[in-house]
Design an enzyme around this catalytic site. Structure first.
Site, PDB file in Angstrom:
ATOM      1  N   LYS A 128      96.778  48.669  21.939  1.00 52.27           N
ATOM      2  CA  LYS A 128      96.645  50.124  21.890  1.00 52.27           C
ATOM      3  C   LYS A 128      97.173  50.726  23.193  1.00 52.27           C
ATOM      4  O   LYS A 128      96.561  50.571  24.256  1.00 52.27           O
ATOM      5  CB  LYS A 128      95.192  50.552  21.696  1.00 52.27           C
ATOM      6  CG  LYS A 128      95.081  52.064  21.373  1.00 52.27           C
ATOM      7  CD  LYS A 128      93.746  52.649  21.706  1.00 52.27           C
ATOM      8  CE  LYS A 128      93.653  53.159  23.121  1.00 52.27           C
ATOM      9  NZ  LYS A 128      94.483  54.368  23.388  1.00 52.27           N
ATOM     10  N   GLU A 177      90.794  44.771  34.256  1.00 46.11           N
ATOM     11  CA  GLU A 177      91.516  45.168  35.470  1.00 46.11           C
ATOM     12  C   GLU A 177      91.249  46.659  35.631  1.00 46.11           C
ATOM     13  O   GLU A 177      91.773  47.478  34.880  1.00 46.11           O
ATOM     14  CB  GLU A 177      93.007  44.852  35.336  1.00 46.11           C
ATOM     15  CG  GLU A 177      93.730  44.860  36.681  1.00 46.11           C
ATOM     16  CD  GLU A 177      94.364  46.199  36.990  1.00 46.11           C
ATOM     17  OE1 GLU A 177      93.750  46.965  37.767  1.00 46.11           O
ATOM     18  OE2 GLU A 177      95.451  46.475  36.476  1.00 46.11           O
ATOM     19  N   CYS A 188      96.525  51.778  40.276  1.00 45.22           N
ATOM     20  CA  CYS A 188      95.155  51.303  40.495  1.00 45.22           C
ATOM     21  C   CYS A 188      94.984  50.662  41.859  1.00 45.22           C
ATOM     22  O   CYS A 188      93.902  50.715  42.447  1.00 45.22           O
ATOM     23  CB  CYS A 188      94.751  50.326  39.389  1.00 45.22           C
ATOM     24  SG  CYS A 188      95.900  48.956  39.157  1.00 45.22           S
ATOM     25  N   GLU A 231      88.104  57.048  43.442  1.00 41.13           N
ATOM     26  CA  GLU A 231      89.509  56.868  43.087  1.00 41.13           C
ATOM     27  C   GLU A 231      90.076  58.197  42.609  1.00 41.13           C
ATOM     28  O   GLU A 231      89.606  58.771  41.626  1.00 41.13           O
ATOM     29  CB  GLU A 231      89.635  55.808  41.992  1.00 41.13           C
ATOM     30  CG  GLU A 231      91.070  55.450  41.668  1.00 41.13           C
ATOM     31  CD  GLU A 231      91.167  54.333  40.641  1.00 41.13           C
ATOM     32  OE1 GLU A 231      92.121  53.551  40.724  1.00 41.13           O
ATOM     33  OE2 GLU A 231      90.292  54.251  39.761  1.00 41.13           O
TER      34      GLU A 231
END
Length: 765
Positions: A189, A262, A296, A392
């Site tokens: 997906k 992850e 990331c 983040e």
């Protein structure tokens, strides 16, 4: 008349546009269905895929339903047996074909990525697409070698893969290529914001003659992803936010599905006084302003040594002012568009809050126009608790603070719940490697940043997830062993602290918990009866004390493998000397053999130098987790304890062990062997009592880095659910094992006792 240098400084870039014509022709008027069983379905419930730089609609894509996901999983299941049954070489040919076809259409893929995601064409053309091609070539090689390199292992079966919007094609390659090489089939997906390169890849699967159902692509939003997680797949691989990773960990708990995550990061970018400051400034450009900061592992926290902070900051501001923000298809653009308005608003919201908390913002105005543009930004004069240092941002915004000493740099670098990457700048390589060993990160770059290769393991520690992508480690994530194959474990009976029958001992023998190298009474003050003995009834506070003792024994993780081996050999000798006192002869004899076996491995399960860029030595270092919880099996109370605890400490971990509930006496009697074998206090801690409750406490404990649970299915499922708090890796095994045979000493125990830290070191000119 200006000098040459003055003239050069006055020159500006001319336009250098990349034509989108071919890509737009491919997209023109298209409404995509789902790619299932080798063909596209009729479109249903379409939504727009939008160019974030202009707001223009590129195409329409179908919202995947539960029925679509079920159909894709069914197609993958139907194809799985035949695909896994192919030889590695036969699968390799398909992967080679996909790599070649992707290579032939590199420019088309690059333009599609830049249109759909907003990233500069320079990056999609020169980084994303070539690296995606590299992954398919690399994993075609693993497919060829799989029988030799991974003997006795098999694919999981059907893999559900959920990828983010920041590197759409590259994330597809990172996940699909190893899965296919290992013999799995795939239901993938893509992110709802960036599905187009995955749909183009689907057409390549048809062109390459990939068997129907081996790759299936289902588009949609988070509802589609949730349906895939809940579906009948054998493994979930997810890249995305930490919060969604927690939801997936809870959703898959007890299902038996393999899981790799992850997740997010807040990576430190550490600049020492001995660094090349100009090179470090360019490093910042690559660390945080590459891909609009939507990375990331972006180096979003600059830590610069106080003595050079003023000079470094001045140069960084000057360099930031030269960055060009604008049309992603212009080859002169440095920073393109943020993926969508929602993400742009989130970035602005965090920046506003950071400023409200005292940070000073340095940023040029955003370009005029309809696009989602965010100019590069630098935040200074902020503390470690500022939101820009803790959360983040996932945008082109970097926060900067100073440090004085290397110890302070390490403390600041590790002052985060994440552990994905770190970048260290110091011309003294010895000093840089010293810092690399101390930072908690799955990837460390020295005098570089954002270096990737298919043959370099990538993945995080802590709340950045677990599992690795790339290289041998990435292949292992898509393979499994034969399994224990025993019967399901039953939950032990409930415990009672009430008095029981006579122990049979003429002199009462008081058994205690073993914490920090000393025998301790349980905090609650109760014992419970087992055949022939009373044993301590440990609880939550005893686990807390054991975890604290294990953390104090951190020196064990830093000694050499040779030194750990000597201690374990000594333990094996003493175990043999005490054989008559420890229980049935056969089990004790096997435990002695097992102790010698794990002692032998202590200095031999080592790291590897990976072949990546010619200018780099890329080290894959196997590091202990630190503090581990181990819920030992009920069966074989002594041998099961030795077979699980010893490989963990052989790799440098310190453990809190919960032995057999019904018969913990052999483990408690082992205390005297530990005391006389030079095992430092706190390396092995033993807490007896109700396994389900103690497991729950270990799973919830944020200072426990990894957990093994050899228990009944309910206890295993609860451990996986509760571990979502700090996203510790949990190895659960609800089936009984033959601990006296290969199931009790496979390399899987070693592999699960370490985490890989990938260190990129400059090599050569």
């Amino acid at each position: 008349m200006p000098t040459v240098s003055e003239a050069l400084s006055l020159m500006d870039y001319g336009p250098a546009p990349e034509s989108p014509a071919v890509a737009l022709d491919w997209l023109k008027g298209r409404t995509f269905g789902q790619f299932i069983a080798g063909a596209f379905t009729a479109p249903r419930d379409p939504f727009d895929s939008v160019n974030p730089a202009t707001g223009a609609v590129l195409a329409q894509v179908s919202q995947g339903s539960e029925a679509d996901v079920a159909a894709a999983v069914k197609a993958a299941r139907a194809a799985a047996r035949k695909w896994a049954g192919l030889s590695g070489g036969q699968r390799a040919r398909h992967l080679y074909a996909l790599a070649r076809l992707m290579q032939k259409r590199e420019r088309l893929f690059a333009v599609i990525e830049s249109l759909d995601n907003g990233k500069p064409i320079r990056e999609s053309r020169d980084i994303d697409v070539p690296l995606a091609v590299r992954h398919f070539y690399h994993h075609a090689g693993w497919a060829e070698l799989i029988a030799d390199e991974f003997p006795g292992m098999r694919p999981h079966g059907v893999c559900g893969q959920i990828i983010p919007w920041n590197f759409p094609l590259l994330m597809l390659a990172w996940k699909a290529a190893p899965a296919l090489a290992a013999g799995n089939t795939v239901v993938l997906k893509p992110a709802e914001q960036t599905p187009l390169s995955a749909l183009l890849f689907a057409e390549l699967c048809i062109e390459a003659g990939l068997p129907k159902g081996v790759v299936n692509i289902v588009t949609g939003d988070g509802r589609t992803g949730a349906a895939l997680v809940a579906s009948d797949v054998d493994k979930i691989a997810f890249t995305g936010s930490t919060e969604v990773g927690r939801q997936i960990r809870r959703a898959t708990a007890g299902s038996g599905k393999a899981l790799t995550l992850e997740l997010g990061g807040k990576s430190p970018f550490i600049v020492f006084a001995e660094s090349d400051l100009d090179a470090a400034v360019e490093g910042v450009v690559d660390a945080i302003w590459f891909n609009q900061g939507e990375v990331c592992c972006a180096g979003s926290r600059i830590l610069v040594q106080e003595s050079v902070a003023e000079r470094f900051t001045r140069r960084l501001k000057a360099r930031m002012a030269t960055l060009r923000v604008g049309d992603p298809l212009d080859k002169s653009t440095d920073i393109g568009a943020v993926v969508d308005r929602v993400q742009l608003d989130r970035i602005r919201g965090i920046v506003d809050q950071a400023v409200a908390e005292g940070a000073v913002l340095h940023q040029a105005p955003a370009p005029n126009g309809p696009g989602c543009f965010c100019p590069p930004a630098l935040l200074t004069d902020l503390g470690a608790a500022n939101i820009a240092m803790t959360e983040e941002i996932f945008g082109p915004v970097v926060a900067l603070m100073t440090f004085r000493t290397p110890d302070e740099a390490v403390a600041l670098a590790n002052n985060t719940r994440y552990g994905l990457a770190a970048s260290i700048w110091n011309e003294n390589i010895t000093a840089a490697l010293d810092i690399a060993a101390q930072v908690k990160a799955g990837v460390v770059w020295i005098n570089g940043t954002n270096l990737f290769d298919a043959n370099a393991p990538f993945g995080g520690m802590r709340e950045s997830g677990y599992g690795r992508e790339g290289a041998r480690e990435g292949m292992l994530a898509y393979l499994t062993g034969a399994g224990a194959g025993g019967r399901a474990r039953n939950a032990p009976e409930a415990l009672s602290p009430l008095p029981a029958g006579a122990s049979g001992d003429a002199v009462d023998r008081t058994r205690k918990l073993y914490i920090g190298g000393a025998q301790k009474r349980p905090d609650g003050g109760y014992s419970y009866a087992v055949p022939g003995a009373q044993v301590p009834l440990g609880g939550r506070k005893d686990i807390r004390n054991a975890v604290e003792a294990a953390h104090k024994a951190g020196g064990w993780s830093r000694v050499t493998g040779h030194n750990r081996a000597q201690v374990l050999y000594f333990l094996a000798e003493n175990l043999n000397a005490r054989a008559r006192d420890l229980g049935p002869g056969d089990e004790v004899a096997q435990a002695v053999e097992r102790a010698f076996y794990w002692a032998a491995w202590a200095d031999k399960y080592d790291g590897k130098v990976h072949s990546t860029a010619s200018s780099q030595v890329t080290l894959a270092m196997k590091e202990p987790f630190g503090v581990m919880g181990i819920v030992c099996p009920e069966e074989a109370p002594l041998l099961g304890f030795v077979s699980t605890v010893l490989p963990a400490i052989a790799m440098g971990n310190r453990v809190i062990a919960v032995p057999s509930q019904a018969n913990p006496v052999p483990a408690l009697d082992l205390v005297q062997v530990l005391d006389t074998s030079d095992v430092p206090g706190g390396v092995v801690n033993i807490v007896t009592g109700p396994r389900a409750e103690l497991t729950d406490t270990l799973a919830k404990h944020d200072d426990v880095a990894a957990l093994w649970v050899f228990a009944d299915a309910t206890t295993c499922a609860n451990a996986e659910t509760q571990s979502a708090g700090n996203l510790k890796p949990v190895w659960t095994d609800p089936l009984t094992r033959d601990w006296s045979g290969p199931q009790g000493q496979s390399r899987e125990f070693l592999r699960r006792a370490v985490q890989v830290k990938t260190v990129w070191v400059p090599y050569g000119a």
